[in-house]
Write a protein that holds these residues in place. Structure first.
Motif, PDB file in Angstrom:
ATOM      1  N   ALA A 308       0.814  -1.219   0.000  1.00 12.89           N
ATOM      2  CA  ALA A 308       0.000   0.000   0.000  1.00 12.89           C
ATOM      3  C   ALA A 308       0.844   1.264   0.000  1.00 12.89           C
ATOM      4  O   ALA A 308       0.583   2.196  -0.769  1.00 12.89           O
ATOM      5  CB  ALA A 308      -0.949  -0.005   1.191  1.00 12.89           C
ATOM      6  N   LEU A 309       1.857   1.312   0.854  1.00 10.55           N
ATOM      7  CA  LEU A 309       2.652   2.539   0.964  1.00 10.55           C
ATOM      8  C   LEU A 309       3.418   2.839  -0.327  1.00 10.55           C
ATOM      9  O   LEU A 309       3.360   3.966  -0.830  1.00 10.55           O
ATOM     10  CB  LEU A 309       3.592   2.451   2.168  1.00 10.55           C
ATOM     11  CG  LEU A 309       3.990   3.777   2.819  1.00 10.55           C
ATOM     12  CD1 LEU A 309       2.772   4.527   3.323  1.00 10.55           C
ATOM     13  CD2 LEU A 309       4.954   3.535   3.974  1.00 10.55           C
ATOM     14  N   PRO A 310       4.145   1.860  -0.900  1.00  6.57           N
ATOM     15  CA  PRO A 310       4.800   2.160  -2.182  1.00  6.57           C
ATOM     16  C   PRO A 310       3.811   2.497  -3.301  1.00  6.57           C
ATOM     17  O   PRO A 310       4.106   3.340  -4.159  1.00  6.57           O
ATOM     18  CB  PRO A 310       5.597   0.890  -2.505  1.00  6.57           C
ATOM     19  CG  PRO A 310       5.099  -0.161  -1.582  1.00  6.57           C
ATOM     20  CD  PRO A 310       4.533   0.531  -0.397  1.00  6.57           C
ATOM     21  N   THR A 311       2.646   1.863  -3.295  1.00  4.87           N
ATOM     22  CA  THR A 311       1.622   2.179  -4.295  1.00  4.87           C
ATOM     23  C   THR A 311       1.169   3.626  -4.149  1.00  4.87           C
ATOM     24  O   THR A 311       1.057   4.371  -5.139  1.00  4.87           O
ATOM     25  CB  THR A 311       0.411   1.234  -4.146  1.00  4.87           C
ATOM     26  OG1 THR A 311       0.846  -0.109  -4.400  1.00  4.87           O
ATOM     27  CG2 THR A 311      -0.706   1.597  -5.109  1.00  4.87           C
ATOM     28  N   TYR A 312       0.925   4.021  -2.913  1.00  2.96           N
ATOM     29  CA  TYR A 312       0.500   5.394  -2.634  1.00  2.96           C
ATOM     30  C   TYR A 312       1.555   6.399  -3.084  1.00  2.96           C
ATOM     31  O   TYR A 312       1.233   7.425  -3.699  1.00  2.96           O
ATOM     32  CB  TYR A 312       0.224   5.557  -1.135  1.00  2.96           C
ATOM     33  CG  TYR A 312      -0.032   6.984  -0.711  1.00  2.96           C
ATOM     34  CD1 TYR A 312      -1.295   7.555  -0.852  1.00  2.96           C
ATOM     35  CD2 TYR A 312       0.987   7.773  -0.186  1.00  2.96           C
ATOM     36  CE1 TYR A 312      -1.540   8.862  -0.481  1.00  2.96           C
ATOM     37  CE2 TYR A 312       0.755   9.086   0.189  1.00  2.96           C
ATOM     38  CZ  TYR A 312      -0.506   9.621   0.047  1.00  2.96           C
ATOM     39  OH  TYR A 312      -0.735  10.924   0.408  1.00  2.96           O
ATOM     40  N   TYR A 313       2.830   6.104  -2.794  1.00  8.76           N
ATOM     41  CA  TYR A 313       3.892   7.054  -3.124  1.00  8.76           C
ATOM     42  C   TYR A 313       4.347   6.981  -4.593  1.00  8.76           C
ATOM     43  O   TYR A 313       5.337   7.574  -4.968  1.00  8.76           O
ATOM     44  CB  TYR A 313       5.069   6.908  -2.150  1.00  8.76           C
ATOM     45  CG  TYR A 313       4.764   7.671  -0.875  1.00  8.76           C
ATOM     46  CD1 TYR A 313       4.795   9.065  -0.874  1.00  8.76           C
ATOM     47  CD2 TYR A 313       4.385   7.022   0.287  1.00  8.76           C
ATOM     48  CE1 TYR A 313       4.478   9.783   0.264  1.00  8.76           C
ATOM     49  CE2 TYR A 313       4.055   7.733   1.437  1.00  8.76           C
ATOM     50  CZ  TYR A 313       4.108   9.122   1.419  1.00  8.76           C
ATOM     51  OH  TYR A 313       3.773   9.830   2.555  1.00  8.76           O
ATOM     52  N   ARG A 384      -3.457  -1.166  -6.728  1.00  4.29           N
ATOM     53  CA  ARG A 384      -4.567  -0.439  -6.101  1.00  4.29           C
ATOM     54  C   ARG A 384      -5.856  -1.245  -6.207  1.00  4.29           C
ATOM     55  O   ARG A 384      -6.630  -1.328  -5.249  1.00  4.29           O
ATOM     56  CB  ARG A 384      -4.738   0.926  -6.777  1.00  4.29           C
ATOM     57  CG  ARG A 384      -5.833   1.777  -6.185  1.00  4.29           C
ATOM     58  CD  ARG A 384      -5.965   3.126  -6.885  1.00  4.29           C
ATOM     59  NE  ARG A 384      -6.728   4.044  -6.067  1.00  4.29           N
ATOM     60  CZ  ARG A 384      -6.867   5.338  -6.317  1.00  4.29           C
ATOM     61  NH1 ARG A 384      -6.278   5.868  -7.383  1.00  4.29           N
ATOM     62  NH2 ARG A 384      -7.580   6.103  -5.528  1.00  4.29           N
ATOM     63  N   ARG A 385      -6.076  -1.825  -7.373  1.00  6.79           N
ATOM     64  CA  ARG A 385      -7.280  -2.637  -7.565  1.00  6.79           C
ATOM     65  C   ARG A 385      -7.269  -3.849  -6.638  1.00  6.79           C
ATOM     66  O   ARG A 385      -8.294  -4.223  -6.068  1.00  6.79           O
ATOM     67  CB  ARG A 385      -7.345  -3.087  -9.029  1.00  6.79           C
ATOM     68  CG  ARG A 385      -8.579  -3.896  -9.373  1.00  6.79           C
ATOM     69  CD  ARG A 385      -9.830  -3.048  -9.330  1.00  6.79           C
ATOM     70  NE  ARG A 385     -11.034  -3.861  -9.272  1.00  6.79           N
ATOM     71  CZ  ARG A 385     -12.249  -3.373  -9.131  1.00  6.79           C
ATOM     72  NH1 ARG A 385     -12.429  -2.077  -9.026  1.00  6.79           N
ATOM     73  NH2 ARG A 385     -13.288  -4.172  -9.086  1.00  6.79           N
ATOM     74  N   ARG A 386      -6.108  -4.463  -6.465  1.00  9.16           N
ATOM     75  CA  ARG A 386      -5.990  -5.623  -5.572  1.00  9.16           C
ATOM     76  C   ARG A 386      -6.306  -5.229  -4.124  1.00  9.16           C
ATOM     77  O   ARG A 386      -6.941  -5.989  -3.380  1.00  9.16           O
ATOM     78  CB  ARG A 386      -4.578  -6.201  -5.642  1.00  9.16           C
ATOM     79  CG  ARG A 386      -4.170  -6.759  -6.999  1.00  9.16           C
ATOM     80  CD  ARG A 386      -4.890  -8.045  -7.293  1.00  9.16           C
ATOM     81  NE  ARG A 386      -4.364  -8.679  -8.500  1.00  9.16           N
ATOM     82  CZ  ARG A 386      -4.916  -9.717  -9.092  1.00  9.16           C
ATOM     83  NH1 ARG A 386      -6.013 -10.236  -8.605  1.00  9.16           N
ATOM     84  NH2 ARG A 386      -4.392 -10.239 -10.178  1.00  9.16           N
ATOM     85  N   ILE A 387      -5.837  -4.057  -3.716  1.00  8.79           N
ATOM     86  CA  ILE A 387      -6.095  -3.590  -2.344  1.00  8.79           C
ATOM     87  C   ILE A 387      -7.591  -3.392  -2.128  1.00  8.79           C
ATOM     88  O   ILE A 387      -8.139  -3.779  -1.087  1.00  8.79           O
ATOM     89  CB  ILE A 387      -5.297  -2.295  -2.072  1.00  8.79           C
ATOM     90  CG1 ILE A 387      -3.802  -2.615  -1.982  1.00  8.79           C
ATOM     91  CG2 ILE A 387      -5.784  -1.607  -0.792  1.00  8.79           C
ATOM     92  CD1 ILE A 387      -2.898  -1.400  -1.989  1.00  8.79           C
ATOM     93  N   VAL A 431      -3.018   4.731   4.684  1.00  7.84           N
ATOM     94  CA  VAL A 431      -3.092   4.927   3.227  1.00  7.84           C
ATOM     95  C   VAL A 431      -4.034   3.946   2.533  1.00  7.84           C
ATOM     96  O   VAL A 431      -4.613   4.280   1.492  1.00  7.84           O
ATOM     97  CB  VAL A 431      -1.703   4.840   2.551  1.00  7.84           C
ATOM     98  CG1 VAL A 431      -0.814   5.977   2.990  1.00  7.84           C
ATOM     99  CG2 VAL A 431      -1.044   3.500   2.787  1.00  7.84           C
ATOM    100  N   THR A 432      -4.207   2.755   3.097  1.00  7.03           N
ATOM    101  CA  THR A 432      -5.037   1.751   2.408  1.00  7.03           C
ATOM    102  C   THR A 432      -6.468   2.238   2.198  1.00  7.03           C
ATOM    103  O   THR A 432      -7.069   1.984   1.157  1.00  7.03           O
ATOM    104  CB  THR A 432      -5.062   0.425   3.189  1.00  7.03           C
ATOM    105  OG1 THR A 432      -5.396   0.702   4.550  1.00  7.03           O
ATOM    106  CG2 THR A 432      -3.729  -0.284   3.128  1.00  7.03           C
TER     107      THR A 432
END
Length: 489
Positions: A308-313, A384-387, A431-432
């Motif tokens: 989640a964090l790397p995806t967000y950043y 993101r879709r997986r989360i 962030v999730t």
């Protein structure tokens, strides 16, 4: 009058309606207290006393007629991201210094329609990019909670709003939450912070950071207060393409709802290596509190949490680099003349944007550039879709999730400013919910070993803010948290 400022929003609106206190008296007291505290707390970026008192007099006129909205006469602070007509809206950035919009943001307009009285603009991390309020062009806001002589961060990016609420300078404040920027400051200051479903509150008239992640919401003293403010702020906005057309439920009534029989999920992935023991203990205590309230506890899995964090950043800086391209000194904001057009752009943006904003623009431009778009940005969208799918699967087994809000209590200003990665890790639990666009709130439930507040987070499915407020209120009642910072400012 200072005793009145310590009341909750619900309590003060009852006194205003019964005419025990006037809106003008209250506004004058809030202005005086805020201006006196600002030298120490730096929570506010600007005031407009004439506007405040004019709005308070209008509230008194309505109250005298037996009229008035949901929060009639209550002083409310506005994060310096929301356009308030005729008041400087700079997003705590030099590039927008002196900009006074000729229009009103939808969120602020809805609050004024509900009877709120504008108190002032609150300091924030520049363009909402930060977790400690240290990137503001006016210097960091200071947490009213402290241990010893150290100045602590109130969190970010909505740090000024959180500090103002915690210090009893206002009866609620607006914030924006892109990766935790409402919930983390709320946890650090012993207040309640809420973001709703993506689109529940309009983003029109709010300076954009990352458009698909930005969530306006309130910071308040209690869960019920947050529910009332959220109700006032929410609703469909035809001016905003992502605004939800759904009717706004009675969030305040939901905060009174019983939670017996509700299933609360505890995601195993939120137990992370190196997490402080007191955060783990607090989480376990929160689980026991909800058990005592009649909830059933179930273990759930959110397997993509670690991404989640790397995806967000990747996503947030990419969107920021696009959104901030408009600030070039050509049409509004500050401008530095160069030897030619390109030099003017470069000089203006170098002088106008702080280091953290520049860092994120560069990251965003990089991940969107030819040759890296597929490798980074498109891959992040797939994760993101997986989360989001993880949350949907989890909510088939439970009605709400309970997690920590932050990995620690408030830390000393300056202690992490030289380590961006350490700063970014403050958002690890929050962030999730932004990536998935679902409701989440932080509720204060206890103190750490140094006497600083700690919060737990309640997350619910999209469009189910009612369950979030019900569980949050039950947690608040079970915890019995009444902590207030000792006044030193």
């Amino acid at each position: 009058m200072s005793d009145l400022l310590s009341l909750s929003l619900t309590e003060i609106t009852a006194k205003l309606k019964s005419r025990e206190v006037s809106a003008t008296e209250l506004a004058d007291a809030a202005l005086s207290a805020s201006e006196a505290a600002n030298g120490a707390l730096n929570a506010f970026s600007s005031f407009d006393a004439d506007k405040t008192m004019a709005m308070a007099r209008a509230s008194d006129d309505r109250l005298a007629k037996g009229e008035g909205g949901l929060i009639e006469g209550a002083p409310i602070a506005m994060k310096d991201l929301f356009a308030v007509e005729g008041v400087e809206t700079a997003a705590s950035s030099n590039i927008l210094k002196g900009f006074k919009p000729t229009y009103e943001s939808t969120v602020s307009a809805k609050l004024w329609e509900a009877g709120g009285v504008f108190l002032g603009k609150t300091s924030m991390d520049e363009f909402a990019m930060g977790s400690s309020n240290e990137t503001s062009n006016q210097g960091p806001a200071v947490n009213p909670w402290r241990t010893g002589d150290a100045k602590l961060t109130p969190g970010g990016s909505s740090g000024g709003s959180a500090a103002a609420v915690a210090a009893d300078l206002c009866f609620g404040a607006t914030g924006t939450d892109t990766g935790g920027s409402i919930r983390q400051p709320a946890a650090f200051t012993g207040t309640v912070g809420v973001k709703g479903t993506y689109g529940r509150c309009s983003r029109w008239g709010a300076v954009a950071f990352a458009s698909s992640l930005d969530h306006p919401g309130p910071i308040a003293k209690t869960v019920r207060d947050a529910a009332v403010l959220m109700q006032a702020m929410s609703g469909h906005d035809p001016k905003e393409s992502t605004s939800l057309p759904n009717a706004v439920p009675d969030f305040a009534a939901a905060a009174e709802r019983a939670v017996k029989g509700m299933r609360i999920g505890v995601p195993k992935e939120y137990r992370m290596d190196g997490m402080p023991e007191e955060i783990e203990t607090l989480w376990s205590q929160g689980v026991d509190m909800l058990k005592d309230a009649g909830c059933e506890i179930v273990d759930v899995s959110l397997p993509h949490t670690k991404y989640a964090l790397p995806t967000y950043y990747i996503i947030a800086p990419a969107e920021a680099s696009s959104n901030l391209a408009r600030y070039d000194g050509m049409r509004y904001g500050n401008r530095v003349e160069g030897k030619d057009l390109t030099d003017t752009y470069e000089q203006t943006r170098a002088a106008g944007f702080g280091k953290e904003v520049q860092r994120r623009i560069l990251i965003g431009t990089y991940v969107l550039s030819a040759g890296y778009y597929d490798a980074y940005y498109l891959r992040a969208l797939k994760v993101r879709r997986r989360i989001l799918e993880d949350f949907k699967t989890a909510f088939e087994q439970c009605d709400a999730l309970l997690t920590p809000s932050t990995p620690s209590a408030a830390f000393e200003i300056g202690s992490r400013s030289n380590d961006p990665i350490a700063m970014y890790l403050n958002d690890i639990f929050t962030v999730t919910a932004n990536i998935a666009g679902i409701p989440a709130m932080s509720v204060p439930v206890g103190l750490d070993k140094d006497g600083l507040p700690l919060g737990l987070q309640v997350i619910t499915p999209a469009l189910d803010e009612e369950s979030m407020f019900a569980v949050g209120a039950a947690l608040e009642a079970q915890a019995g948290f009444t902590g207030k910072p000792k006044k030193w400012w």
